[in-house]
Design an enzyme around this catalytic site. Structure first.
Site, PDB file in Angstrom:
ATOM      1  N   SER A  30     114.649 -47.492 100.975  1.00  0.00           N
ATOM      2  CA  SER A  30     114.015 -48.819 100.949  1.00  0.00           C
ATOM      3  C   SER A  30     112.521 -48.722 101.209  1.00  0.00           C
ATOM      4  CB  SER A  30     114.671 -49.734 101.991  1.00  0.00           C
ATOM      5  OG  SER A  30     116.028 -49.934 101.698  1.00  0.00           O
ATOM      6  N   ARG A  34     109.432 -49.069  98.016  1.00  0.00           N
ATOM      7  CA  ARG A  34     108.447 -50.113  98.299  1.00  0.00           C
ATOM      8  C   ARG A  34     107.054 -49.500  98.452  1.00  0.00           C
ATOM      9  NH1 ARG A  34     113.213 -52.085 100.254  1.00  0.00           N
ATOM     10  NH2 ARG A  34     113.520 -54.350 100.524  1.00  0.00           N
ATOM     11  N   ASP A  56     116.790 -42.385  92.817  1.00  0.00           N
ATOM     12  CA  ASP A  56     116.142 -43.700  92.833  1.00  0.00           C
ATOM     13  C   ASP A  56     114.624 -43.595  92.880  1.00  0.00           C
ATOM     14  OD1 ASP A  56     118.637 -44.861  92.722  1.00  0.00           O
ATOM     15  OD2 ASP A  56     118.262 -46.252  94.375  1.00  0.00           O
ATOM     16  N   ASN A  99     120.127 -46.964  88.070  1.00  0.00           N
ATOM     17  CA  ASN A  99     120.827 -47.979  88.868  1.00  0.00           C
ATOM     18  C   ASN A  99     120.040 -48.281  90.136  1.00  0.00           C
ATOM     19  OD1 ASN A  99     122.832 -49.821  89.431  1.00  0.00           O
ATOM     20  ND2 ASN A  99     124.341 -48.325  90.117  1.00  0.00           N
ATOM     21  N   ARG A 129     124.389 -56.206  87.479  1.00  0.00           N
ATOM     22  CA  ARG A 129     123.874 -56.658  88.775  1.00  0.00           C
ATOM     23  C   ARG A 129     122.909 -57.822  88.540  1.00  0.00           C
ATOM     24  NH1 ARG A 129     121.963 -51.392  92.057  1.00  0.00           N
ATOM     25  NH2 ARG A 129     121.827 -52.956  93.720  1.00  0.00           N
ATOM     26  N   SER A 176     120.925 -61.797  97.054  1.00  0.00           N
ATOM     27  CA  SER A 176     120.311 -60.519  97.393  1.00  0.00           C
ATOM     28  C   SER A 176     118.927 -60.765  97.967  1.00  0.00           C
ATOM     29  CB  SER A 176     120.203 -59.627  96.153  1.00  0.00           C
ATOM     30  OG  SER A 176     119.448 -58.467  96.437  1.00  0.00           O
ATOM     31  N   SER A 177     118.626 -60.097  99.077  1.00  0.00           N
ATOM     32  CA  SER A 177     117.286 -60.213  99.663  1.00  0.00           C
ATOM     33  C   SER A 177     116.241 -59.533  98.789  1.00  0.00           C
ATOM     34  CB  SER A 177     117.269 -59.598 101.064  1.00  0.00           C
ATOM     35  OG  SER A 177     117.495 -58.205 101.006  1.00  0.00           O
ATOM     36  N   SER A 204     120.718 -60.348 104.479  1.00  0.00           N
ATOM     37  CA  SER A 204     120.073 -59.039 104.687  1.00  0.00           C
ATOM     38  C   SER A 204     118.613 -59.181 105.129  1.00  0.00           C
ATOM     39  CB  SER A 204     120.167 -58.203 103.410  1.00  0.00           C
ATOM     40  OG  SER A 204     121.501 -58.087 102.962  1.00  0.00           O
ATOM     41  N   ASP A 320     124.595 -52.023 104.323  1.00  0.00           N
ATOM     42  CA  ASP A 320     124.880 -50.640 103.943  1.00  0.00           C
ATOM     43  C   ASP A 320     125.645 -49.917 105.046  1.00  0.00           C
ATOM     44  OD1 ASP A 320     123.699 -50.968 101.494  1.00  0.00           O
ATOM     45  OD2 ASP A 320     121.785 -50.088 102.071  1.00  0.00           O
ATOM     46  N   GLU A 348     125.959 -51.238  93.881  1.00  0.00           N
ATOM     47  CA  GLU A 348     126.198 -50.216  92.866  1.00  0.00           C
ATOM     48  C   GLU A 348     127.567 -50.345  92.220  1.00  0.00           C
ATOM     49  OE1 GLU A 348     122.852 -48.452  95.289  1.00  0.00           O
ATOM     50  OE2 GLU A 348     124.457 -49.918  95.544  1.00  0.00           O
ATOM     51  N   ARG A 351     131.659 -53.335  96.075  1.00  0.00           N
ATOM     52  CA  ARG A 351     132.001 -52.506  97.221  1.00  0.00           C
ATOM     53  C   ARG A 351     133.170 -53.062  98.037  1.00  0.00           C
ATOM     54  NH1 ARG A 351     125.892 -50.607  99.189  1.00  0.00           N
ATOM     55  NH2 ARG A 351     125.794 -48.791  97.796  1.00  0.00           N
ATOM     56  N   HIS A 392     126.950 -43.810  95.822  1.00  0.00           N
ATOM     57  CA  HIS A 392     126.622 -42.799  96.825  1.00  0.00           C
ATOM     58  C   HIS A 392     127.177 -43.120  98.192  1.00  0.00           C
ATOM     59  CE1 HIS A 392     122.866 -45.250  98.110  1.00  0.00           C
ATOM     60  NE2 HIS A 392     123.550 -45.975  97.256  1.00  0.00           N
ATOM     61  N   ARG A 393     127.164 -44.381  98.580  1.00  0.00           N
ATOM     62  CA  ARG A 393     127.581 -44.725  99.940  1.00  0.00           C
ATOM     63  C   ARG A 393     129.092 -44.591 100.125  1.00  0.00           C
ATOM     64  NH1 ARG A 393     123.230 -45.136 102.328  1.00  0.00           N
ATOM     65  NH2 ARG A 393     121.416 -46.218 101.498  1.00  0.00           N
ATOM     66  N   LYS A 418     121.612 -40.126  94.402  1.00  0.00           N
ATOM     67  CA  LYS A 418     120.872 -41.396  94.378  1.00  0.00           C
ATOM     68  C   LYS A 418     119.970 -41.531  95.589  1.00  0.00           C
ATOM     69  CE  LYS A 418     121.691 -46.418  94.192  1.00  0.00           C
ATOM     70  NZ  LYS A 418     120.766 -46.727  93.088  1.00  0.00           N
TER      71      LYS A 418
END
Length: 442
Positions: A30, A34, A56, A99, A129, A176-177, A204, A320, A348, A351, A392-393, A418
């Site tokens: 993140s 950014r 990413d 993604n 998404r 989504s934030s 979030s 997450d 992704e 979930r 990935h998570r 990712k």
């Protein structure tokens, strides 16, 4: 695409009982993406230290290159980005963002408000998404954005007739934030103050706090009225000269959880009590479940013993790391509930559905709701083959099941590229080095 994903590899984890050791975390995804975008938009060059090197961030770097932003890799994790002062040199480009929501959404806003003609696309899941709430806000400001496929989803075409005019805009915050974050980062490019009203409950929030803190480091202070309204000044970005990326607090959750389940002590380095990342609050979940946590300026350490205490928790602020909490619930002394995580459905993969499916494979009883799940731990763990959904998570958090004393097979382990390409090697070191077999072809 990684070689592991291309070949359909799997990875076997042997049963283990203990986890202990120290892990140096990769940079936060993140913060990394950014920072790359803000550095590209700022006046002056920025040295970015400990940048995450993953799929990413590679997508963001490729996009900046295509937009004419100069950058150099000086050493592993260390980059210099030459800012453009907001005037991106290339005015027409097609960008593929894989993604990576942390790349596609902020770039959509920045390009729409800067002017030019661009196409943005990604992998098939990225095209599922939602992005409609961000597009609605950009159009309200005068930007020209079109859908090239399904309405309200990527791929997108921007321009060439964008003429941002408005000084006030609303954006939904309950899906989504990233929509709000993308808008906030792009608005200084308009050259005038713009007020942003958040419509609905903002999810979030800690991720928006990361955005605000990084904008401040690049010279733009956003005035906030709670989480309902923000006023972004028209001042442009200025490089801070050097910015060091914190270790990834979301990635820390897997190792800290291993310490709670496997005795520990497990220490993660690169993130600590002064972190700007919301997922550092995962340690509060660990404490509620009975683990011992020590926080310092640059590290966190966890010890624990089983069974953990069951929890009933609203984890909207750490979506997450909430996935890690769901796997920890397998080791609890009773049923646990993970609540207010509806944003899982637009990540992704879906979930909520995926986690419920995979938790059942190892013996849990799971009730899946619209934005929550209830998890009854298994009387005994079952060996299982975990499908990872190119997420990935899911791959990382289900590695913890090996600490239940059963063999676990992780399909498509390369999906961790990712955000954490070396995850399984780091995990193996905590388990004594011998619990993880090399990836094999299915």
């Amino acid at each position: 695409m990684s070689a592991a994903r291309a070949r359909g590899d799997y990875l076997d984890l042997a049963p283990v009982a203990r986890a202990a050791g120290t892990v140096r975390l990769p940079g936060s995804k993140s913060i990394s993406n950014r920072t790359l975008l803000l550095a590209a938009l700022a006046a002056g060059a920025t040295d970015v230290i400990d940048l995450l090197e993953s799929d990413d961030t590679a997508r963001m770097l490729d996009a900046l290159d295509a937009l004419g932003v100069r950058w150099e890799r000086r050493a592993a994790g260390n980059y210099r980005v030459h800012g453009t002062g907001g005037a991106l040199p290339v005015k027409s480009a097609a960008l593929f963002l894989g993604n990576a929501g942390t790349a596609l959404r902020p770039l959509t806003a920045a390009l729409a408000l800067r002017g030019g003609h661009y196409r943005l696309s990604g992998v098939p899941r990225m095209h599922q998404r939602p992005i409609g709430d961000l597009v609605d806000a950009l159009r309200a400001l005068g930007a020209e954005v079109r859908y090239l496929g399904d309405e309200r989803y990527p791929p997108l075409e921007i321009g060439p007739g964008s003429r941002p005019l408005g000084d006030r805009v609303g954006v939904r915050g309950d899906v989504s934030s990233q929509f709000l974050s993308a808008l906030l980062m792009a608005l200084p490019l308009t050259g005038k103050a713009v007020a942003v009203d958040v419509i609905g409950e903002l999810v979030s929030k800690p991720y928006v706090q990361i955005t605000l803190e990084l904008m401040r480091r690049f010279g733009v202070d956003v005035a906030g009225e709670g989480w309902r309204r923000f006023v972004v000044p028209g001042a442009g970005y200025t490089s801070p000269g050097r910015l060091q990326v914190e270790g990834d607090a979301s990635s820390a959750s897997y190792f800290l959880a291993a310490g709670a389940i496997g005795g520990g002590p497990v220490r993660v380095e690169g993130v600590g009590k002064a972190s700007i990342q919301g997922d550092v609050h995962f340690v509060e979940v660990l404490e509620r479940m009975g683990a011992q946590v020590t926080l310092a300026d640059g590290w966190i350490e966890v010890c624990g013993r089983r069974p953990l205490r069951a929890i009933d928790a609203d984890l909207n602020h750490i979506p997450d790391a909430a996935m890690t909490a769901a796997v920890l619930a397998l080791f609890a002394d009773g049923p646990s509930a993970i609540r207010n995580v509806g944003t899982w459905r637009v990540k992704e993969t879906d979930r909520l559905a995926a986690m419920a499916t995979e938790l059942r494979k190892v013996g849990a009883t799971v009730e899946e709701g619209a934005d929550a799940m209830r998890i009854v731990p298994p009387a005994s763990f079952r060996p299982a083959t975990i499908d990872t959904y190119d997420d990935h998570r899911i791959a990382m958090c289900f590695s913890l099941v090996a600490l239940g004393g059963v063999a676990v097979r992780i399909n498509d382990p390369g999906c961790v590229n990712k955000t954490f390409p070396d995850y399984f090697q780091a995990f193996a070191r905590l388990l004594g080095g011998g619990a993880v077999a090399p990836p094999r072809r299915a």
